[in-house]
Motif scaffolding. Sequence first.
Motif, PDB file in Angstrom:
ATOM      1  N   TYR A  44       9.749   8.165   7.619  1.00 24.43           N
ATOM      2  CA  TYR A  44       9.025   6.944   7.275  1.00 24.43           C
ATOM      3  C   TYR A  44       9.845   6.014   6.383  1.00 24.43           C
ATOM      4  CZ  TYR A  44       8.037   9.720   3.061  1.00 24.43           C
ATOM      5  OH  TYR A  44       8.153  10.492   1.929  1.00 24.43           O
ATOM      6  N   THR A  98       0.833  -1.206   0.000  1.00 26.18           N
ATOM      7  CA  THR A  98       0.000   0.000   0.000  1.00 26.18           C
ATOM      8  C   THR A  98       0.866   1.253   0.000  1.00 26.18           C
ATOM      9  OG1 THR A  98      -1.754  -1.171   1.177  1.00 26.18           O
ATOM     10  CG2 THR A  98      -1.824   1.240   1.230  1.00 26.18           C
ATOM     11  N   ASN A  99       1.866   1.291   0.865  1.00 28.14           N
ATOM     12  CA  ASN A  99       2.780   2.437   0.941  1.00 28.14           C
ATOM     13  C   ASN A  99       4.217   1.940   0.881  1.00 28.14           C
ATOM     14  OD1 ASN A  99       0.963   4.799   1.474  1.00 28.14           O
ATOM     15  ND2 ASN A  99       0.384   3.530   3.223  1.00 28.14           N
ATOM     16  N   ARG A 106       9.248  12.384  -2.591  1.00 32.94           N
ATOM     17  CA  ARG A 106       9.226  11.765  -1.269  1.00 32.94           C
ATOM     18  C   ARG A 106       9.926  12.689  -0.289  1.00 32.94           C
ATOM     19  NH1 ARG A 106       7.606   8.821  -5.612  1.00 32.94           N
ATOM     20  NH2 ARG A 106       6.862   6.729  -5.036  1.00 32.94           N
ATOM     21  N   ASP A 138      -6.519   1.327   1.177  1.00 37.82           N
ATOM     22  CA  ASP A 138      -6.480   2.203   0.008  1.00 37.82           C
ATOM     23  C   ASP A 138      -7.063   1.435  -1.169  1.00 37.82           C
ATOM     24  OD1 ASP A 138      -6.033   4.601  -1.246  1.00 37.82           O
ATOM     25  OD2 ASP A 138      -3.914   4.258  -1.640  1.00 37.82           O
ATOM     26  N   GLU A 187      -2.480   5.702   5.952  1.00 32.13           N
ATOM     27  CA  GLU A 187      -1.223   5.173   6.486  1.00 32.13           C
ATOM     28  C   GLU A 187      -0.034   6.042   6.077  1.00 32.13           C
ATOM     29  OE1 GLU A 187      -4.231   2.190   6.792  1.00 32.13           O
ATOM     30  OE2 GLU A 187      -3.568   3.329   5.051  1.00 32.13           O
ATOM     31  N   GLY A 188       0.005   6.443   4.804  1.00 37.26           N
ATOM     32  CA  GLY A 188       1.101   7.276   4.335  1.00 37.26           C
ATOM     33  C   GLY A 188       1.091   8.654   4.973  1.00 37.26           C
ATOM     34  N   GLY A 199       2.491  11.286  -0.290  1.00 32.24           N
ATOM     35  CA  GLY A 199       1.634  10.488   0.581  1.00 32.24           C
ATOM     36  C   GLY A 199       0.175  10.899   0.428  1.00 32.24           C
ATOM     37  N   ASN A 218      -2.759   8.400   1.334  1.00 33.59           N
ATOM     38  CA  ASN A 218      -3.753   7.612   2.062  1.00 33.59           C
ATOM     39  C   ASN A 218      -3.466   7.720   3.556  1.00 33.59           C
ATOM     40  OD1 ASN A 218      -1.656   5.676   2.625  1.00 33.59           O
ATOM     41  ND2 ASN A 218      -2.021   4.786   0.604  1.00 33.59           N
ATOM     42  N   ASN A 229      11.200   1.287   4.966  1.00 35.13           N
ATOM     43  CA  ASN A 229      11.557   0.886   3.603  1.00 35.13           C
ATOM     44  C   ASN A 229      13.015   0.445   3.518  1.00 35.13           C
ATOM     45  OD1 ASN A 229       8.952   1.582   2.762  1.00 35.13           O
ATOM     46  ND2 ASN A 229       9.550   3.691   2.327  1.00 35.13           N
TER      47      ASN A 229
END
Length: 408
Positions: free
Chosen positions: A238, A54-55, A282, A169, A302-303, A298, A300, A242
């Motif tokens: 964030y 999703t993210n 980003r 999402d 969560e993002g 970002g 959604n 990743n």
Amino acid sequence: MDYEETLQWMFSRLPMFQRQGAPAYKNNLNNILHLSAHLGNPHHSFKSIHVAGTNGKGSTSHMLASVLQESGYKTGLYTSPHLKDFRERIRVDGVLADKQFVIQFIEEHKVFLEDNQLSFFELTVGMAFQYFALQKVDIAIIEVGLGGRLDATNIINPLLSVITNIGLDHTAFLGTTLEKIAAEKAGIIKNGIPVVIGERQAETTAVFKTVANEKSAPLYFTDETIYPDLESELKGSYQFNNKQTVQKAIEVLNATSNYKVEASALKTGIKNVVTNTGLMGRWQIIQDRNPKIISDTGHNAEGLLYVTAQLQKEEYHKLHIVLGVVSDKELSTILPLFPKDAIYYFTKPEGPRGLDESILKEKAFDFELFGEKYKTVVQALHAAKQASGADDLIFIGGSTFVVAEVIE
């Protein structure tokens, strides 16, 4: 047709989810399989890593590509959507696909594309796979567009599958629970192919374990190991998750394939990801002072949770937020995340999916977010700059399309 005319034909004649939403979504792989056969199945001629989630799937894909480039492998990278130039979707060693290739591909296959009513995304995937085959890449990082199971990219048989995380999402297509969305994204898990899960979530862990077991696919969770927080040109806090996921993915790739990545290449690849791959949007600092201006794609819950948390860590006198969203966004899940003490500049991103700025302003009022409305993103940003002092901060976001209009 020249390059611009070719793009115009692609955008106007083919369904495009990025612009149209639901009408462009396909619920099977028939079209991409038909196109791939027409092209001679180019995806069979190169190795790949498949990335869903999703993210974070875009950042993770770019970091993986950067790391493999640093290791000396000729690396293809397919991502979506693009921000400024269509060819951002198709890169080899960070270099955009050749304009002449795009023109020739459309000219050569135009009749087939029209006759079979391929979507914009299906066409783009076929084009990317053809380009990577012609370029003879050593490996390609393939980012899923939407979901996984029914995504046009899901005809590849990769060396490794990566699923970054699961959030709510595109629920109209993927389901309204984390478990259902996880099941769709788990559709990229292939028989016997290792899969790395970026974030362990209570609602989704069992889904991944079940599918991996059914497919006899070795399953790895990133949190099984705590890796160093490596330096990176991607400054969003964030990105920690990743970067952890990328390190796990490279560890698994080293252990399960003939591809070998040294620790030094891993380190420099993550550090130089923007330089190596051209990733934009980003936590991108557009202007570092007088006032500081930051943009992030970002979009959604969560993002945006990560983005708004990082905003709180910034030092500023006043916060100005240029905000625009697409019309299919569930505003009740994202607007509560934004700070109430900011000054808002509500706007509408270009394209038919953009939500009217008047509606956004009205909905935001219900969540005690106040400001004025502007017909374009450029007008909204100009107003924010005019109203800002040297020690203020301007944030631009809410949608990929909003960010696309302000970055160079």
